[in-house]
Design a protein around this motif. Structure first.
Motif: not given
Length: 442
Positions: A258-262
């Motif tokens: 899972x790739x989380x980008x903020x």
């Protein structure tokens, strides 16, 4: 300000502790009107109720809000960074490694930015999550000196059993907020944590005096900067902005990462297929970059897989262009233009900081467990070995027992035998451990 544990003046400290523990149990059981709560200081009782209203777990670890990269950038820009040497000089004079206490400096939200002091105490408190980057606000962990001092905006002392979180009840602490000397806005908090020596009247006077000294130092530095700017005719130097984009690849216990980008206040979450997860993980592990041959070897097991690799990289770029353009890999060599963190690297960082219990809670399983990519298998073994060795060397028996209940530790006879040696002779847990060891060795 009194530092007595309870409102009863006719009991010993030990009995006062028992009264508070019973009141805590009654509150958690839903008996908010129980008469035992009358034995608890109003300050603590009110904080417990706020903790319940915030749905804080009484046995939960504090959340890790800042990883090492974000922490380093944030600390450089934080107003209290200029006062760290003053904090050390006032609260940790001489041999800080054997001071018997740890000193923490947090921000206005309760996130710990610096934690220094006695090496042994740091290891033990780190085991319950008292480390740099974790959130100790009341809404995160309940009653504690840093969080409650920020909530009430004045200095606070919390004795062991008064903590809302049971994991923290072996410790006592004194904390005071630090304000902007001109606007009086809260900038952060100073905390001293340890045994009974951390909650004496003298400790509270010292922590209060340190907070006031920091405010005075900030004002002097600000006036000096203005005077220099006025004399030179130069405008004041603006603060640098911290890069807003932060990306994390979650691979522990997952076959599809899972790739989380903020970025710019917007969070995007996307799931990656197995091959894309392997490629992105290898680029995160080898941050200096990889040649096409080496990347092919790490992912496909053969250096001459360049045609297959190029085709897959094209597909990965298209996926990232839609979800995280800043992470689109560069070539010659293949590398990422921005930092990509992983939950596996965060776990290794927690181990390095002595936060064994927090690290174990973050360990959701092996890195991409079904992957047979050579590079992934190597990194998977590195993470698993680092976790095991750190726990064997330094973790408490409770943490080791929790590790023994994971897939990684369930069949580890050495871990089970170490737990057995650390448990008291009459512990009811010993029989189960003996049975497990005998079964594994049969």
């Amino acid at each position: 300000m009194t530092s007595s544990w309870s409102q009863r003046r006719d009991v010993s400290p030990e009995n006062a502790r028992l009264l508070i523990e019973r009141a805590h149990d009654e509150l958690l059981a839903g008996n908010a009107a129980d008469e035992r709560l009358g034995d608890v200081r109003a300050l603590v009782r009110d904080s417990w109720r706020r903790s319940l209203a915030s749905l804080v777990g009484a046995d939960a670890l504090p959340p890790l809000d800042l990883d090492l990269e974000a922490l380093a950038a944030y600390r450089r820009e934080h107003p209290l960074a200029v006062a760290i040497d003053m904090v050390r000089g006032l609260l940790l004079p001489g041999g800080a490694d054997e001071s018997g206490v740890v000193v923490a400096v947090g921000d206005a939200s309760g996130r710990l930015l610096w934690v220094e002091g006695d090496r042994t105490v740091r290891t033990l408190t780190g085991d319950v999550g008292f480390i740099e980057g974790t959130n100790w606000s009341e809404t995160a962990v309940g009653t504690s000196a840093p969080g409650t001092a920020l909530t009430l905006d004045h200095s606070v002392q919390i004795h062991g059993a008064e903590h809302f979180n049971r994991l923290v009840q072996p410790w006592s602490c004194t904390a005071a907020p630090v304000h902007d000397p001109e606007t009086r806005r809260v900038l952060g908090v100073i905390d001293v944590t340890g045994g009974v020596e951390a909650v004496t009247p003298q400790a509270q006077l010292l922590v209060d005096a340190t907070a006031r000294a920091i405010e005075g130092e900030l004002l002097v530095a600000r006036l000096r900067e203005r005077a220099q700017a006025a004399s030179s005719g130069l405008p004041r130097r603006p603060q640098r902005r911290v890069e807003a984009t932060h990306a994390t690849l979650r691979v522990l216990g997952r076959n599809k990462a899972v790739l989380e980008v903020i970025g710019d206040g917007i969070e995007t979450v996307s799931e990656l297929g197995p091959r894309h997860a392997e490629l992105l993980l290898m680029l995160a592990v080898h941050r200096q970059g990889l040649s096409a041959e080496r990347l092919g070897e790490l992912v496909y097991g053969e250096p001459d897989a360049s045609v297959t690799l190029r085709a897959e990289m094209v597909r990965l770029r298209k996926v990232l262009e839609r979800t995280a353009p800043a992470l689109v890999p560069q070539s010659r060599p293949y590398r990422l233009g921005v930092q990509l963190d992983t939950d596996a690297h965060q776990l290794l960082s927690l181990l390095g900081r002595g936060a064994h219990r927090v690290a174990l809670a973050a360990y959701r399983g092996d890195v991409l467990p079904d992957s047979v990519a050579p590079g992934v298998e190597e990194f998977r073994d590195t993470v698993r070995t680092a976790l095991r060795e750190a726990l064997l060397a330094e973790a408490s028996v409770d943490v080791l027992l929790a590790y023994a209940d994971t897939d990684a530790g369930a069949d580890d006879v050495e871990v089970l035998r170490l737990c057995l040696s650390m448990l008291p002779a009459r512990s009811p847990r010993r029989a189960g451990l003996v049975a497990r060891i005998e079964k594994l060795e049969a």
